[in-house]
Design a protein around this motif. Structure first.
Motif: not given
Length: 415
Positions: A303-310, A333-335
């Motif tokens: 879920e966090v990965e999806v949020l980071q992309k959006n 992950h941020y980069i």
């Protein structure tokens, strides 16, 4: 000839902790580098790693430390007295620590010793894997001890002012690690320099191996309903530990909303992760600012990965201090997400070193006015172009498996 690497990891469970994610990323990058990788792990559950042979190390239940640890638990439950501090003050480590280290050492001793490199990865303030390798002197010439955080606790920079029970024995233990391991690895240059003040041999043996991104472990998932993709959104992902105080952030965010036309309607701030150290005050403050969404504890990695992309921008919050030698596990992950990063932390920090002294979206974690101005400037840029990017190919190269494995190859060829 392909080089063989044995990794002893305390956890590779990506949903157990930030250490699980960091260790998995580390291993995956080794595999991408073409090394033959075998993983022994103490995750307390079976975890597969594509491209590597993995073996779950189980707790040894015949050693006297196991029985002492169970006796201690029963004693504490019956009497209501916690004697952990007294025992660690006397022995340096808990019986569980000692039994876990012995459990791992016994498994390693049974492995064929034809590896070109042996790497120990731990979690939090544990370093049990390092204690296991210390028990096998014949492997020290091939050992890389990875130091993800300062250790012991009294080696942390301010404001982490805490001296733990058994600190004398723990310092002696880590000095032995620094002197016995042929190589040492650090996720950040600042951390290597910081630990070198206490254990000078790290300055001789150390190499910087940045945290790595995790790949091919997250399944596709829809965007959570609490994120409005049409809004200007800033997200902090990860636990808000005791010294990562979010109150100046909230004050600066509120100031930004009050002083920026339209921001109150078009903005979201997401605090994703455990925040128990700041409760109930944090929840009470968030209720007063409807533009803030705070998760109810831990949120799974997918879920966090999806949020980071959006989201529009990503936030790194550090302790209020003059120095921060840490590289946050979320940094790669941020980069990779290629979104602007709001860095709230000291200038003398690894994150600021990498982002650059002139990076505009950075200020101290307690600088309310500075936080408000950063958000105002980002919001203005978002209004002009809804798609904002970090656009830092230099940092992408720095966190890449290619750079990581070049460092590993230098270590192996230097033997």
């Amino acid at each position: 000839m392909t080089k063989k690497i044995l990794v002893l990891a305390e956890t590779i469970d990506v949903d157990s902790s930030s250490a699980g994610k960091a260790n998995m990323g580390f291993i995956q990058s080794l595999i991408k580098g073409g090394f033959l990788v075998e993983v022994l792990h103490y995750s307390h559950k079976e975890v597969a790693v594509q491209g590597a042979k993995t073996t779950l190390v189980t707790e040894c239940k015949t050693d006297y430390n196991y029985w002492l640890s169970r006796f201690q638990r029963v004693f504490q439950r019956v009497t209501g007295k916690n004697i952990s501090r007294q025992l660690e003050h006397k022995f340096g480590f808990s019986f569980t620590f000692k039994n876990d280290a012995k459990s791992m050492a016994r498994v390693i001793k049974k492995q064929p010793h034809n590896f070109d490199l042996i790497i120990t990865l731990s979690k939090a303030a544990s370093f049990r894997t390092h204690a296991a390798l210390l028990q096998i002197p014949r492997l020290h010439s091939k050992w890389l001890a990875y130091v993800h955080d300062p250790y012991p606790f009294h080696c942390y920079p301010p404001p982490y002012n805490w001296t733990e029970s058994g600190h004398t024995q723990k310092e002696a233990f880590f000095r032995e690690v620094s002197e016995k391991a042929q190589f040492s690895g650090f996720p950040s240059l600042r951390l290597q320099e910081w630990m070198g003040q206490y254990f000078p041999n790290f300055l001789k043996t150390g190499v910087v191996l940045p945290h790595q991104n995790i790949s091919a472990v997250v399944v596709s998932k829809s965007v959570p309903s609490y994120l409005d993709k049409d809004k200007f959104s800033i997200m902090h992902a990860g636990s808000l530990l005791d010294h990562r105080k979010p109150f100046a952030l909230l004050e600066g965010f509120k100031k930004f909303l009050e002083n920026t036309e339209g921001a109150a309607i078009h903005t979201q701030l997401l605090l994703i992760g455990n925040s128990n150290a700041h409760e109930p005050k944090l929840t009470e403050l968030c209720r007063q600012i409807p533009q803030v969404y705070k998760s109810d504890g831990y949120v799974n990695f997918a879920e966090v990965e999806v949020l980071q992309k959006n989201v529009t921008a990503l936030l790194i919050l550090e302790a209020i201090s003059d120095v921060s030698p840490f590289l946050p596990g979320k940094f790669p992950h941020y980069i990779a997400g290629n979104k602007p990063i709001v860095h709230l932390g000291p200038k003398n920090s690894e994150t600021r070193r990498l982002l650059g002294e002139e990076y505009s979206y950075s200020c101290a974690a307690d600088d309310v006015v500075g936080i408000s101005e950063i958000l105002k400037n980002l919001y203005a840029a978002w209004k002009t172009d809804k798609s904002l990017f970090l656009d830092r190919p230099d940092l992408l190269a720095y966190i890449s498996p290619a750079h990581f494995n070049n460092q590993i190859s230098k270590i192996i060829t230097s033997e």
